[in-house]
Design a protein around this motif. Structure first.
Motif, mmCIF file in Angstrom:
data_model
loop_
_atom_site.group_PDB
_atom_site.id
_atom_site.type_symbol
_atom_site.label_atom_id
_atom_site.label_comp_id
_atom_site.label_asym_id
_atom_site.label_seq_id
_atom_site.Cartn_x
_atom_site.Cartn_y
_atom_site.Cartn_z
ATOM 1 N N ASN A 214 0.821 -1.204 0.000
ATOM 2 C CA ASN A 214 0.000 0.000 0.000
ATOM 3 C C ASN A 214 0.858 1.258 0.000
ATOM 4 O O ASN A 214 0.514 2.260 -0.627
ATOM 5 C CB ASN A 214 -0.939 -0.007 1.211
ATOM 6 C CG ASN A 214 -1.959 1.114 1.154
ATOM 7 O OD1 ASN A 214 -2.495 1.424 0.093
ATOM 8 N ND2 ASN A 214 -2.210 1.745 2.290
ATOM 9 N N GLN A 218 0.636 4.054 -2.669
ATOM 10 C CA GLN A 218 0.395 5.449 -2.318
ATOM 11 C C GLN A 218 1.519 6.351 -2.837
ATOM 12 O O GLN A 218 1.268 7.479 -3.287
ATOM 13 C CB GLN A 218 0.256 5.592 -0.803
ATOM 14 C CG GLN A 218 -1.006 4.955 -0.241
ATOM 15 C CD GLN A 218 -2.264 5.611 -0.767
ATOM 16 O OE1 GLN A 218 -2.304 6.808 -1.008
ATOM 17 N NE2 GLN A 218 -3.311 4.800 -0.949
ATOM 18 N N THR A 221 0.983 6.608 -6.393
ATOM 19 C CA THR A 221 -0.147 7.504 -6.591
ATOM 20 C C THR A 221 0.273 8.953 -6.399
ATOM 21 O O THR A 221 -0.143 9.841 -7.161
ATOM 22 C CB THR A 221 -1.276 7.150 -5.620
ATOM 23 O OG1 THR A 221 -1.654 5.781 -5.816
ATOM 24 C CG2 THR A 221 -2.483 8.045 -5.851
ATOM 25 N N GLU A 222 1.118 9.172 -5.365
ATOM 26 C CA GLU A 222 1.588 10.534 -5.131
ATOM 27 C C GLU A 222 2.424 11.018 -6.312
ATOM 28 O O GLU A 222 2.267 12.166 -6.767
ATOM 29 C CB GLU A 222 2.413 10.581 -3.850
ATOM 30 C CG GLU A 222 2.873 11.990 -3.487
ATOM 31 C CD GLU A 222 3.654 12.017 -2.192
ATOM 32 O OE1 GLU A 222 3.746 13.104 -1.594
ATOM 33 O OE2 GLU A 222 4.175 10.968 -1.788
ATOM 34 N N GLN A 339 -2.860 13.920 -1.130
ATOM 35 C CA GLN A 339 -2.097 12.692 -1.346
ATOM 36 C C GLN A 339 -0.878 12.610 -0.428
ATOM 37 O O GLN A 339 -0.483 11.523 0.001
ATOM 38 C CB GLN A 339 -1.661 12.603 -2.815
ATOM 39 C CG GLN A 339 -0.977 11.312 -3.184
ATOM 40 C CD GLN A 339 -1.855 10.107 -2.960
ATOM 41 O OE1 GLN A 339 -3.071 10.169 -3.139
ATOM 42 N NE2 GLN A 339 -1.245 8.993 -2.562
ATOM 43 N N GLY A 342 -2.026 11.022 2.777
ATOM 44 C CA GLY A 342 -2.336 9.612 2.593
ATOM 45 C C GLY A 342 -1.103 8.734 2.592
ATOM 46 O O GLY A 342 -1.120 7.606 3.096
ATOM 47 N N VAL A 343 -0.006 9.186 2.021
ATOM 48 C CA VAL A 343 1.231 8.409 1.994
ATOM 49 C C VAL A 343 1.793 8.227 3.403
ATOM 50 O O VAL A 343 2.286 7.137 3.767
ATOM 51 C CB VAL A 343 2.256 9.091 1.073
ATOM 52 C CG1 VAL A 343 3.611 8.405 1.161
ATOM 53 C CG2 VAL A 343 1.765 9.071 -0.370
#
Length: 490
Positions: A214, A218, A221-222, A339, A342-343
């Motif tokens: 994950n 993430q 995603t970032e 984001q 979230g990371v």
């Protein structure tokens, strides 16, 4: 009358003493002089000596003697003129009718020539006057058209000037927005570098720990969010550059069209004021055959109208692009902040999972070592069993070899012979079966050793992963650019 001889030297033939027939036909006489001097047929009522053409010149219009030829066909030899054979000079005789007819023809031709000449003089005078009026009318129409053309050019020139000023103002506004976008794009490099360094450090994990967990998702995603923001910014920047280029192209087209309009205005105004008494006019032979035009009035007006419409369209697109850039800067700043948080949460959860996996690996490693010890003992037992099958095989093969030396009929395929052969086959099969089992055991041992190596490596990897996630990655993720900097104001 019979003609003999060559046309170069005239030779005369006298008539026969007792003529019983008429003279030969004209066509018969002409055929005897084929491809020679030109032959002019004479009436058959005359018996004339043949005369070469070198002694006279025929008239341009030869009289037609067909009626005389036809009328002479009914003459008898007694009515024909006697043939003159004692003359020494060459000459030609015509009838009075031929003479009158020739004069009448000349009179008629002279009268026709005078009539044609008089009609030509009248037509020429009328044509000169018509051409003068036509030339004057054509020149007036050309002057009028040139004046209208000058007015049209002046109108489009004023429209071009107005549009050019508005385009220059819009270009300056878009240039300022482009600079702001470039500053915001530069501010995204620091967050992107942090995310990429975290990914780079996590790539230093070994073995199974190089998992797409994950945290990895993430981080990707970032990176994707930042790159997406950068791409959108870059796209807007490219669009701004392209729009600026389009604005400059449209501005250049307007300027070039304006320059062309000014040059055309100057030329057409000069042409409009040219007269027949003006200085500088001259002949230019063949200029009317040179068609250097590339447009018609409709396409000419459409060309400038298209340039103005293109400029207006580019100005509208430029204003819309500036609004899109403003909205994009605010949206990208919010996405990157969301984001980033979230990371950090994903990193905390992953560290706890890694510590738990490390303890489980240690348990499996101990069990694997015990199993390796047992399989090694099994392999040693199989090797001993294979060695034990060697002496029985040698005995059976030796017996078979000795029995091949029996003499003659003693070489009997008896029961002992068959049993020895079967014994050798059975021992070979046993050895092959044990060797296959030995290979299987060795393969299993290799698998256990490889599993042991993987577990030991994975155990070291887990410690390395904890160090990377806790110390390196989380240590870097402590700062992030402010929103004011992300929207390009600073």
């Amino acid at each position: 009358m019979e003609l003999v001889g060559s046309p170069l030297t005239a030779t005369y033939a006298h008539p026969r003493s007792t003529p019983t027939k008429f003279l030969p036909a004209i066509s018969t006489m002409a055929s005897s002089y084929k491809n020679r001097s030109p032959y002019y047929p004479l009436p058959q009522s005359f018996s004339l000596p043949w005369m070469p053409s070198a002694y006279y010149k025929a008239a341009a219009i030869n009289p037609t003697l067909a009626p005389f030829s036809k009328s002479s066909q009914g003459l008898t030899p007694s009515k024909m003129l006697p043939f003159v054979s004692n003359r020494t000079n060459l000459f030609t005789w015509y009838t009075p009718d031929d003479w009158y007819r020739s004069n009448l023809t000349n009179y008629k031709e002279s009268e026709a020539s005078r009539h044609n000449a008089e009609r030509l003089r009248v037509d020429t005078s009328r044509m000169i006057q018509d051409k003068y009026q036509q030339t004057k009318k054509t020149q007036l129409e050309s002057t009028k058209n040139l004046g209208q053309r000058v007015n049209d050019i002046e109108f489009w020139r004023s429209e071009l000037c107005r549009e050019l000023d508005e385009m220059m103002g819009e270009t300056n506004a878009l240039t300022d927005m482009k600079k702001r976008l470039e500053r915001a794009l530069a501010e995204t490099e620091a967050p992107l570098q942090v995310a990429q360094e975290c990914l780079l450090h996590r790539e230093k994990r070994m073995g199974i720990d190089l998992v797409h967990d994950n945290v990895e998702k993430q981080l990707f995603t970032e990176v994707d969010v930042i790159r997406s923001c950068q791409e959108r910014m870059q796209q807007c920047l490219d669009k701004a550059k392209a729009q600026l280029a389009s604005n400059r192209v449209a501005q250049h087209e307007l300027e070039r069209d304006l320059v062309n309009k000014q040059a055309a205005h100057r030329i057409d105004d000069k042409c409009h004021h040219l007269r027949n008494t003006s200085d500088g006019i001259s002949y230019y032979r063949g200029v009317e055959r040179v068609d250097a035009t590339i447009s018609v009035p409709e396409s000419w007006a459409k060309f400038t109208d298209d340039n103005i419409l293109c400029s207006q369209s580019e100005r509208a697109a430029s204003a819309k692009l500036r609004d899109n850039i403003e909205n994009l800067l605010v949206a990208t700043a919010n996405e990157m902040w969301r984001q980033f948080n979230g990371v950090n949460v994903a990193f905390t959860n992953r560290i706890a999972e890694t510590a738990d996996a490390k303890s489980k690996i240690q348990t499996h490693l101990a069990k694997t070592l015990q199993e390796i010890f047992q399989i090694e003992m099994n392999i040693e037992a199989i090797r001993k069993a294979i060695r034990d099958k060697g002496p029985p095989l040698k005995v059976a093969q030796t017996r078979l070899d000795e029995r091949t030396r029996r003499p003659n009929v003693e070489l009997c395929r008896d029961t002992a012979q068959l049993r020895l052969v079967n014994e050798v086959h059975e021992i070979d099969e046993m050895i092959q079966s044990l060797q296959q089992r030995l290979r299987d055991a060795e393969d299993t041992l290799q698998m256990l050793v490889r599993a042991k190596s993987v577990l030991e490596h994975d155990l070291a990897v887990k410690a390395n992963s904890l160090f990377i996630d806790q110390e390196k990655c989380m240590g870097m993720r402590k700062t992030f650019p402010s929103t004011v900097r992300l929207v390009g104001y600073v």
